[in-house]
Design a protein around this motif. Sequence first.
Motif, short mmCIF file in Angstrom:
data_model
loop_
_atom_site.label_atom_id
_atom_site.label_comp_id
_atom_site.label_asym_id
_atom_site.label_seq_id
_atom_site.Cartn_x
_atom_site.Cartn_y
_atom_site.Cartn_z
N VAL A 59 0.64 -0.91 0.31
CA VAL A 59 -0.28 0.05 0.20
C VAL A 59 0.89 1.03 -0.24
O VAL A 59 1.79 1.13 0.97
CB VAL A 59 -0.90 -0.01 1.38
N VAL A 60 0.91 2.08 -0.91
CA VAL A 60 1.75 3.57 -1.26
C VAL A 60 0.75 4.31 -0.63
O VAL A 60 1.24 5.33 -0.24
CB VAL A 60 2.87 2.80 -2.53
N GLU A 61 -0.04 4.50 -0.70
CA GLU A 61 -1.46 5.97 -0.64
C GLU A 61 -3.06 5.15 -0.34
O GLU A 61 -3.15 3.88 -0.50
CB GLU A 61 -1.66 6.49 -1.27
N VAL A 62 -2.92 5.13 1.28
CA VAL A 62 -4.47 5.48 1.86
C VAL A 62 -5.39 6.41 1.97
O VAL A 62 -5.22 7.58 1.95
CB VAL A 62 -4.87 4.92 3.00
N LEU A 63 -5.98 6.04 0.88
CA LEU A 63 -7.08 7.41 0.50
C LEU A 63 -7.92 7.34 1.27
O LEU A 63 -9.42 8.99 1.00
CB LEU A 63 -7.44 6.99 -1.69
N SER A 64 -9.01 6.20 1.40
CA SER A 64 -10.04 6.74 1.69
C SER A 64 -10.04 5.29 3.36
O SER A 64 -9.94 4.16 2.88
CB SER A 64 -11.34 5.92 1.11
N SER A 65 -10.88 5.96 4.04
CA SER A 65 -10.50 4.69 5.05
C SER A 65 -11.54 5.01 6.57
O SER A 65 -12.27 5.92 6.79
CB SER A 65 -9.92 4.70 6.24
N ASP A 66 -12.03 4.05 6.67
CA ASP A 66 -12.95 4.72 7.81
C ASP A 66 -12.65 4.11 9.36
O ASP A 66 -13.39 4.84 10.10
CB ASP A 66 -14.49 3.05 7.59
N ARG A 67 -11.42 4.10 9.41
CA ARG A 67 -10.42 3.84 10.78
C ARG A 67 -9.43 5.53 10.23
O ARG A 67 -8.40 5.43 10.97
CB ARG A 67 -9.64 2.98 10.62
N GLY A 68 -10.18 7.13 9.52
CA GLY A 68 -9.32 7.43 9.90
C GLY A 68 -8.02 7.42 8.56
O GLY A 68 -8.04 6.64 7.56
N PRO A 69 -7.63 9.01 8.67
CA PRO A 69 -6.70 8.96 7.59
C PRO A 69 -4.79 8.49 7.12
O PRO A 69 -4.27 8.04 6.40
CB PRO A 69 -5.92 10.55 7.67
N PRO A 71 -4.17 5.04 9.00
CA PRO A 71 -5.16 2.90 9.54
C PRO A 71 -3.62 2.91 9.96
O PRO A 71 -3.08 3.25 9.40
CB PRO A 71 -5.91 2.51 8.63
N VAL A 72 -3.92 1.83 11.04
CA VAL A 72 -3.18 0.75 11.63
C VAL A 72 -3.67 0.02 11.55
O VAL A 72 -4.83 -0.43 11.19
CB VAL A 72 -3.16 0.51 12.32
N CYS A 73 -3.40 -1.65 11.57
CA CYS A 73 -3.67 -3.32 11.18
C CYS A 73 -3.96 -3.37 12.27
O CYS A 73 -2.89 -4.57 12.94
CB CYS A 73 -2.78 -3.85 10.12
N ASP A 74 -4.30 -2.83 13.67
CA ASP A 74 -4.97 -3.05 15.16
C ASP A 74 -4.86 -4.94 15.16
O ASP A 74 -5.27 -5.22 16.20
CB ASP A 74 -6.07 -2.21 15.84
#
Length: 147
Positions: A59-69, A71-74
């Motif tokens: 993953v080089v960019e996260v553009l949309s996430s329901d866990r914020g801008p 996110p971590v792999c919790d």
Amino acid sequence: MRKILTTALLALPLLAASLGASAADAAVGRWKTIDDKTGKVKSIVEIYPTTNGSLAGKVVEVLSSDRGPNPVCDKCDGERKNKPVKGMVILWGLKADGANEWAGGTILDPANGKTYKSKMELQAGGQKLDVSGCIAFICRAQTWQKE
């Protein structure tokens, strides 16, 4: 005549290697992952060749996430636990399995921390990539778009 035959036989492995490389090159690059529910672009994954000849993707960019801008792999285990999704390798071990097809890999879903057996197939003249992950006979597929 013998010299020509010897030269041709020596060149054959080089030709085969270059054909395999060009097939892998078709999948190498940046791909937009699409949310199954909203149809929006979620992230950009860069697929690249590894030293053992397989393909991997991070993953080089996260553009949309329901866990914020950022996110971590919790829900991940091991070394990926609580690490940022951006920069994370989520696809690995894919080997050529025919023309424009790769199989035998693993894909990680950072949303749930689970890994799946993975395969992918190039579609639409190289502009779309069908990526699937399976556990036993239950599979989920996405179509990624070339960036």
